[in-house]
Design an enzyme around this catalytic site. Structure first.
Site, PDB file in Angstrom:
ATOM      1  N   GLY A 294       4.139 -12.594   1.151  1.00 60.21           N
ATOM      2  CA  GLY A 294       4.595 -11.928   2.365  1.00 60.21           C
ATOM      3  C   GLY A 294       3.425 -11.276   3.069  1.00 60.21           C
ATOM      4  O   GLY A 294       2.497 -10.770   2.458  1.00 60.21           O
TER       5      GLY A 294
ATOM      6  N   GLY B   8       2.955  -8.789   6.444  1.00 56.37           N
ATOM      7  CA  GLY B   8       3.639  -8.142   7.563  1.00 56.37           C
ATOM      8  C   GLY B   8       2.905  -6.892   7.972  1.00 56.37           C
ATOM      9  O   GLY B   8       1.832  -6.589   7.457  1.00 56.37           O
ATOM     10  N   GLY B   9       3.481  -6.183   8.919  1.00 55.49           N
ATOM     11  CA  GLY B   9       2.843  -4.996   9.444  1.00 55.49           C
ATOM     12  C   GLY B   9       2.660  -3.911   8.403  1.00 55.49           C
ATOM     13  O   GLY B   9       1.742  -3.106   8.500  1.00 55.49           O
ATOM     14  N   MET B  10       3.547  -3.888   7.425  1.00 54.34           N
ATOM     15  CA  MET B  10       3.416  -2.855   6.404  1.00 54.34           C
ATOM     16  C   MET B  10       2.369  -3.200   5.372  1.00 54.34           C
ATOM     17  O   MET B  10       1.927  -2.356   4.619  1.00 54.34           O
ATOM     18  CB  MET B  10       4.745  -2.669   5.705  1.00 54.34           C
ATOM     19  CG  MET B  10       5.501  -1.466   6.202  1.00 54.34           C
ATOM     20  SD  MET B  10       6.979  -1.257   5.253  1.00 54.34           S
ATOM     21  CE  MET B  10       7.933  -0.320   6.412  1.00 54.34           C
TER      22      MET B  10
ATOM     23  N   VAL C 263       2.336  -8.716   0.486  1.00 54.51           N
ATOM     24  CA  VAL C 263       3.111  -8.740  -0.751  1.00 54.51           C
ATOM     25  C   VAL C 263       2.677  -9.948  -1.565  1.00 54.51           C
ATOM     26  O   VAL C 263       2.684 -11.079  -1.065  1.00 54.51           O
ATOM     27  CB  VAL C 263       4.628  -8.833  -0.487  1.00 54.51           C
ATOM     28  CG1 VAL C 263       5.393  -8.753  -1.793  1.00 54.51           C
ATOM     29  CG2 VAL C 263       5.081  -7.739   0.456  1.00 54.51           C
TER      30      VAL C 263
ATOM     31  N   LYS D 209       2.981  -4.860  -3.642  1.00 54.42           N
ATOM     32  CA  LYS D 209       2.896  -4.626  -2.201  1.00 54.42           C
ATOM     33  C   LYS D 209       1.664  -3.788  -1.904  1.00 54.42           C
ATOM     34  O   LYS D 209       1.538  -2.680  -2.405  1.00 54.42           O
ATOM     35  CB  LYS D 209       4.169  -3.915  -1.733  1.00 54.42           C
ATOM     36  CG  LYS D 209       4.199  -3.649  -0.241  1.00 54.42           C
ATOM     37  CD  LYS D 209       5.581  -3.186   0.193  1.00 54.42           C
ATOM     38  CE  LYS D 209       6.158  -4.134   1.210  1.00 54.42           C
ATOM     39  NZ  LYS D 209       7.562  -4.034   1.452  1.00 54.42           N
TER      40      LYS D 209
ATOM     41  N   ASP E 281      16.358   2.304   6.873  1.00 58.69           N
ATOM     42  CA  ASP E 281      16.077   1.008   7.505  1.00 58.69           C
ATOM     43  C   ASP E 281      16.952  -0.071   6.878  1.00 58.69           C
ATOM     44  O   ASP E 281      16.477  -1.146   6.514  1.00 58.69           O
ATOM     45  CB  ASP E 281      14.589   0.678   7.340  1.00 58.69           C
ATOM     46  CG  ASP E 281      14.155  -0.484   8.246  1.00 58.69           C
ATOM     47  OD1 ASP E 281      14.909  -0.811   9.189  1.00 58.69           O
ATOM     48  OD2 ASP E 281      13.082  -1.053   7.999  1.00 58.69           O
TER      49      ASP E 281
END
Lengths: 252, 451
Positions: free
Chosen positions: B74, B76-78, B81, B96, B189
């Site tokens: 993964g 992503g913006g966060m 992963v 993560k 969220d």
């Protein structure tokens, strides 16, 4: 004007691992189970929809006349989606890009049988490739790239960029920031007379720093979408950088 | 053609020709790609150099020797992963790594440690476990349970969820929420992407409280919204947008109400939305559950996830099979509504069938003209009436060229004058533009099979 300093929309956020593990192309390849058939078909359709133009460009570069190319490409995709080609051609199943080109070459090479299908394709007016637009684009393409395969890859690069930009725009618009997107788009692509950050800032009434940050976010998100889009055509994630390099070479 | 080419504008930065037409119009494709994925120079000129992904992977591997880093799953913006294995414990985990930019926020380190510690204390079958967390060489990370399965968004999009699944999943999701709420942790969220369903069909809530770890709830709501996956503010309770500091566990209940609506109808409740039972054939009592969870005022919602769970469980335990449902059914496919179809055989030309299709009085009705061999157009309009009770299987396929409803009948009879497919099987092809409507029709037909 939306506040350009607010975070670029849609950092991908907490995405589930599977999201990336199941790229469109790997979904297509996971053949077999009846149950998965719909998902597989949908994934393949989606991919074909996004990348039919490179095939058309290839056919035209090979010297096919306009009408012939149009019908041939329609017939090709019809057959591809019927599933027969997919079963037969496992020559290079690594990447969707390579696979599609290999398939199309087989399709062309299969002589008379193909010719028939080619002709029959003429009746398939409901194919959703926009032939008039395709031809418009074709005429507008530079003519120096004479190698059909190179032409194919170049068109592919364009398709990837277009797809990522469309998604990016949709995201900004969904977040009520279509205006931010429109204002910052020139900073992405070396557009002529691209206004400097200061000028842009004055125009939209923000500080220069804020505009720079917003532009950075736009760029970062664009990069994410671009990678994700390319990844959708791969099975092995380690091929991503190599695929990007191939597109670079074709575009520059 | 040459003239056109010569007139083309070129990029002031790199001299490559600018693209014409479409969204790329006036932009330089080469520069766009460079902007998007970084300067290609290093790898263009030094093919022997490992690629970016490899560098990343090996750097991560160096920092985390206790794991076998298997793959990047993964991005992503966060952050990133990775799927990883912990050989000593013989388990697979999700590692993560938070994106560097999130760390630039004020007091990040302190908040990260405080919040992550609370998350790691959560231990519940319906919550994705946080095994460990910390910081190595400036990289902040979380080690989490790896869930093999799919998330709700995927299940919804694949059309795999039925009302019965929603009735089963929601109480379990509520159990996970209730547990976390009792520990004083609000998710903030909740959305389909954050609810994973493992191979055993058990829902697990992921990324609990991560919004808070990242300090995003304390910013103004635009920031919070923007940092979520795009297009999901619909899941946020009104107070999350307007009074982010007042958010409590009831915001999660609101979000779960939205998720439930989506599970039942495959649509988001936007604006003056239709009730679930008006959109799909579901128990009208579920309308009340959704509406109560989605009350604007927190005080008017369910006050605890366990309450919502009880409501849903009651409905699951006492299913209602009555005629009420037919009301909903008619709404799914409006009376008198017709859709054009155009059937052609695979060889394209032997026959062509053109007509309209609709549902009337529990019957599938198609009126059509047929054309054989591309010449003899029959002037006669044929009518096909099939009682819905004679349908055995209805499937819908969305193709590249068109989409198709395929119907298998209970008897293997050949349908007179309707040369489509093998015996007992009917196909209707629709134009791509009508795909959504055709799918709705197929859904309506397949719902009628259940009773």
């Amino acid at each position: 004007m939306a506040d350009p300093t607010s975070k670029g929309p849609a950092s991908a956020g907490p995405q589930l691992a599977r999201d990336f593990a199941t790229t469109r192309w790997s979904l297509v390849q996971r053949a077999g189970q009846e149950d998965d058939d719909d998902a597989r078909q949908a994934a393949l359709s989606e991919l074909c929809q996004a990348y039919w133009y490179p095939v058309y460009a290839f056919a035209r570069r090979q010297g096919s006349a306009r009408v012939e190319a149009e019908d041939g490409v329609q017939a090709f995709f019809a057959e591809l989606l019927e599933g027969d080609l997919l079963a037969r051609a496992d020559a290079d199943r690594g990447r969707f890009r390579a696979y599609l080109l290999t398939c199309f070459r087989h399709f062309l090479a299969n002589g008379r049988a193909r010719e028939e299908a080619w002709k029959r394709g003429g009746g398939r007016r409901h194919v959703s490739i926009d032939a008039a637009r395709a031809e418009g684009r074709w005429v507008a393409e530079p003519v120096d790239a004479t190698d059909p395969e190179r032409e194919f890859t170049r068109a592919w690069g364009h398709a990837v960029l277009e797809g990522a930009l469309e998604t990016l725009r949709a995201e900004y618009e969904a977040g009520g920031k279509g205006d931010v997107f429109a204002a910052l788009l020139p900073t992405l692509g070396g557009q002529q007379e691209s206004p400097g950050y200061r000028e842009l800032a004055e125009r939209i009434g923000a500080t220069e720093g804020a505009v720079k940050v917003a532009a950075l976010r736009l760029r970062r998100r664009f990069g994410e979408l671009l990678r994700r889009r390319v990844a959708q055509t791969l099975v092995d994630p380690s091929e991503l950088e190599d695929e990007l390099r191939g597109l670079f070479e074709a575009l520059s | 053609m040459n003239d056109r080419h010569d007139e083309r504008a070129s990029c002031p930065r790199c001299g490559a020709p600018l693209a014409e037409g479409g969204v790329l119009s006036g932009l330089c494709p080469a520069c766009l790609l460079r902007q998007g994925v970084g300067d290609p120079a290093p790898f263009l000129h030094d093919a022997a150099r490992p690629s970016g992904a490899e560098v990343e992977l090996s750097a991560i591997q160096r920092d985390f020797p206790q794991f076998e880093i298997l793959e990047l799953v993964g991005r992503g913006g966060m952050g990133l992963v990775y799927k990883a294995r912990q050989p000593r414990l013989d388990r697979t985990v999700a590692l993560k790594i938070l994106a560097p930019e999130v760390m630039s926020q004020p007091a990040f380190a302190e908040r990260f440690l405080r919040e992550a510690r609370a998350l790691a204390r959560l231990n519940h079958p319906n919550v994705v476990a946080v095994h460990d967390f910390g910081e190595v060489n400036g990289r902040y990370f979380l080690v989490m349970e790896y869930v093999e399965g799919a998330h709700l968004r995927q299940l919804i999009e694949l059309g795999r969820l039925r009302a019965a699944d929603a009735l089963r999943l929601v109480p379990e999701i509520c159990a996970g929420l209730q547990y976390a709420h009792e520990q004083g942790i609000v998710h903030r969220d909740i959305k389909p992407e954050n609810i994973l369903v493992d191979a055993n069909g058990r829902p697990k809530i992921a990324d609990f409280g991560l919004v808070k770890v990242l300090g995003q709830d304390e910013d103004d709501w635009r920031l919070t919204r923007a940092s979520q996956v795009m297009g999901t503010p619909q899941y946020m309770a009104p107070e999350q947008m307007h009074r982010p500091r007042d958010v409590d566990h009831r915001a999660d209940i609101y979000s779960l109400g939205v998720v439930l609506y989506e599970m039942l109808t495959a649509e988001l409740p936007v604006g003056r939305f239709a009730l679930p039972s008006e959109r799909a054939r579901v128990d009208a009592r579920l309308d009340d559950v959704v509406l109560k969870a989605m009350q604007r005022e927190p005080a008017q919602r369910y006050q605890a996830a366990s309450e919502m769970s009880t409501s849903v469980e009651d409905i699951a335990k006492n299913p209602r099979h009555n005629r009420e449902r037919n009301v909903a059914r008619d709404v799914v496919w409006p009376k008198g509504k017709r859709l054009n179809f155009l059937n052609k055989d695979k060889l394209d030309g032997i026959y062509e069938l053109r007509g309209i299709i609709g549902v009337e009085n529990e019957e599938l009705v198609a009126e059509y003209r047929s054309q054989l061999l591309g010449i003899a157009r029959s002037s006669k309009v044929e009518t096909l009436r099939l009682p819905l009770k004679d349908l055995a299987v209805v499937s819908f396929k969305r193709g590249f060229l068109s989409c198709e409803i395929r119907i298998t009948l209970r008897s293997l009879a050949h349908v007179e004058g309707f040369p489509s497919g093998p015996k007992g099987c009917l196909r209707f092809l629709f134009a791509k533009a009508d795909a959504a409507e055709a799918e709705r029709l197929a859904r309506h037909l397949s719902l009628s099979l259940e009773s």
